[in-house]
Write a protein that holds these residues in place. Structure first.
Motif, PDB file in Angstrom:
ATOM      1  N   LEU A 185     -18.792  23.492  39.623  1.00  0.00           N
ATOM      2  CA  LEU A 185     -19.950  23.953  38.997  1.00  0.00           C
ATOM      3  C   LEU A 185     -19.992  25.115  39.766  1.00  0.00           C
ATOM      4  CD1 LEU A 185     -22.189  20.796  39.452  1.00  0.00           C
ATOM      5  CD2 LEU A 185     -20.961  21.635  37.203  1.00  0.00           C
ATOM      6  N   ILE A 186     -19.870  25.596  40.970  1.00  0.00           N
ATOM      7  CA  ILE A 186     -20.087  26.787  41.557  1.00  0.00           C
ATOM      8  C   ILE A 186     -19.135  28.018  41.042  1.00  0.00           C
ATOM      9  CG2 ILE A 186     -19.794  28.032  43.776  1.00  0.00           C
ATOM     10  CD1 ILE A 186     -20.947  25.673  45.175  1.00  0.00           C
ATOM     11  N   GLY A 187     -17.880  27.336  40.825  1.00  0.00           N
ATOM     12  CA  GLY A 187     -16.952  28.215  40.049  1.00  0.00           C
ATOM     13  C   GLY A 187     -17.254  28.940  38.595  1.00  0.00           C
ATOM     14  N   VAL A 188     -18.295  28.022  38.029  1.00  0.00           N
ATOM     15  CA  VAL A 188     -18.429  28.660  36.713  1.00  0.00           C
ATOM     16  C   VAL A 188     -19.645  29.807  36.890  1.00  0.00           C
ATOM     17  CG1 VAL A 188     -20.034  28.183  34.728  1.00  0.00           C
ATOM     18  CG2 VAL A 188     -18.579  26.520  35.373  1.00  0.00           C
ATOM     19  N   GLY A 189     -20.237  29.851  37.890  1.00  0.00           N
ATOM     20  CA  GLY A 189     -21.289  30.887  38.320  1.00  0.00           C
ATOM     21  C   GLY A 189     -20.294  32.023  38.849  1.00  0.00           C
ATOM     22  N   GLU A 190     -19.311  31.746  39.955  1.00  0.00           N
ATOM     23  CA  GLU A 190     -18.277  32.698  39.995  1.00  0.00           C
ATOM     24  C   GLU A 190     -17.669  33.405  39.083  1.00  0.00           C
ATOM     25  OE1 GLU A 190     -15.466  34.196  43.524  1.00  0.00           O
ATOM     26  OE2 GLU A 190     -17.177  32.715  43.662  1.00  0.00           O
ATOM     27  N   ALA A 191     -17.293  32.696  37.942  1.00  0.00           N
ATOM     28  CA  ALA A 191     -16.674  33.340  36.908  1.00  0.00           C
ATOM     29  C   ALA A 191     -17.488  34.143  35.895  1.00  0.00           C
ATOM     30  CB  ALA A 191     -15.925  32.260  35.913  1.00  0.00           C
ATOM     31  N   VAL A 192     -18.707  33.908  35.965  1.00  0.00           N
ATOM     32  CA  VAL A 192     -19.599  34.806  35.212  1.00  0.00           C
ATOM     33  C   VAL A 192     -19.650  36.039  35.705  1.00  0.00           C
ATOM     34  CG1 VAL A 192     -22.124  34.735  34.258  1.00  0.00           C
ATOM     35  CG2 VAL A 192     -20.563  32.735  34.006  1.00  0.00           C
ATOM     36  N   ILE A 193     -20.223  35.913  37.174  1.00  0.00           N
ATOM     37  CA  ILE A 193     -20.340  37.064  37.952  1.00  0.00           C
ATOM     38  C   ILE A 193     -18.997  38.002  38.097  1.00  0.00           C
ATOM     39  CG2 ILE A 193     -20.717  37.816  40.352  1.00  0.00           C
ATOM     40  CD1 ILE A 193     -22.397  35.446  40.585  1.00  0.00           C
TER      41      ILE A 193
END
Length: 351
Positions: A185-193
């Motif tokens: 889930l954190i990776g999704v935010g990382e990917a967007v940023i």
């Protein structure tokens, strides 16, 4: 995913420290080939930007938050070796000045985020770039996927460290499942940023994006069974939309705003590692940080009572110190390369 002191025993931490030191030595040598007079200042800025964005915890689940690790972003913008040094500089500043991430666990954190995070991200990115069309959209898409995968990979690396040298007897299987689950889930935010940042730099200065260097290579034609450079186009390539100085100044201003103002609105929930540690029963093994009495501990300025002002000042100081320290490191690496007589001609800026 800043591992505190006490989670990993001393022998394992010592081995991780040796691995981290070796990785930094290799990265210092490799960064000489990646840096030139234009990208050395950018690398210092990348480190400061990652420091700033790491202050912005975002909610990912009930009672859990996450923040940028930055491995993919750093590797794609300035190269894998320079990127590993960027993350190492950030972790060093955070551990020494802000009591974030244990000092005895510094080797674990560098190995986890600088080696595994950067390495996995860049390998995935390069694999995707080779099979996708050679366009800027492909670079951005590959950045998204590489960042997404790098975060649970780093979570697995921590789980491996805990399996070897964890100080509490807990089920490693349950720790691995929880760590990977929340960090996807954190990776999704990382990917967007990461994708947004890489895409923004590509839009104004694609010549400064290390991961897009293949887009700048001359076209090849097969003539008589041999590959030769295609004739240069009669119309010159468009000039960069933004000067190097403007990009650097804008990036620094954005970093200061994020760390000094936006960080006040970050989620106060525990991050992925903290939440897993609480749920699985090993949070109590964390030891008090050796620099817990630092004037900037916990991202606040000592004796400044106003929380907004205290956090903002700490963020601004952190960005300033990181950009100075990072720039000093990368300029020193650059000067070392020049002193050894390597080819230092800058990459063509035409795109």
């Amino acid at each position: 995913m800043h591992v505190p002191d006490g989670f990993i025993n001393a022998p394992t931490s010592a081995v991780a420290g040796v691995v981290a030191a070796g990785a930094i030595a290799v990265s210092l040598r490799g960064a000489r080939r990646e840096l030139d007079e234009r990208t050395a200042p950018l690398a210092g800025l990348v480190a400061a930007f990652i420091f700033a964005v790491q202050m912005l915890n975002f909610p990912v689940a009930a009672g859990t938050s996450g923040h940028l690790l930055g491995g993919a972003l750093a590797a794609i913008l300035v190269g894998p070796f320079t990127g590993a040094l960027c993350i190492s500089v950030v972790l060093l500043m955070q551990g020494i000045l802000f009591a974030d991430g244990g000092l005895t666990a510094l080797g674990v954190n560098i190995t986890d985020m600088s080696v595994v995070g950067v390495g996995v991200a860049y390998l995935v990115f390069r694999a995707l770039v080779k099979v996708l069309p050679g366009t800027r959209r492909s670079i951005t898409a590959a950045s998204f996927v590489a960042a997404l995968i790098s975060v649970p990979a780093a979570a697995l690396a921590f789980t491996a460290f805990y399996a070897i040298g964890g100080t509490t007897d807990v089920s490693i299987g349950k720790v691995a499942t929880a760590m990977v689950g929340v960090h996807v889930l954190i990776g999704v935010g990382e990917a967007v940023i990461t994708a947004l940042t890489v895409g923004a730099v590509l839009a104004v200065r694609p010549d400064l994006v290390y991961g897009a260097r293949d887009l700048r290579r001359p076209l090849k034609l097969r003539v008589g069974g041999e590959l030769v450079d295609a004739p240069a186009p009669e119309t010159p390539a468009p000039a960069a939309r933004t000067s190097h100085r403007t990009l650097w100044g804008g990036g620094l201003a954005a970093s200061l705003v994020l760390a000094g103002i936006v960080s006040f609105y970050a989620s106060a929930s525990p991050d992925g590692l903290e939440k897993v540690a609480e749920d699985k029963g090993f949070a109590e093994s964390a030891e008090e940080h050796h620099n817990a009495d630092s004037p900037l501990a916990d991202y606040g300025v000592k004796d400044v009572d106003n929380a907004r002002l205290s956090g903002g000042l700490a963020g601004v100081i952190g960005v300033g110190v990181t950009v100075v320290a990072g720039s000093a490191v990368f300029w020193a690496v650059r000067r070392r390369r020049t002193g050894e007589g390597d080819d230092v001609s800058p990459t063509s800026t035409s795109v």
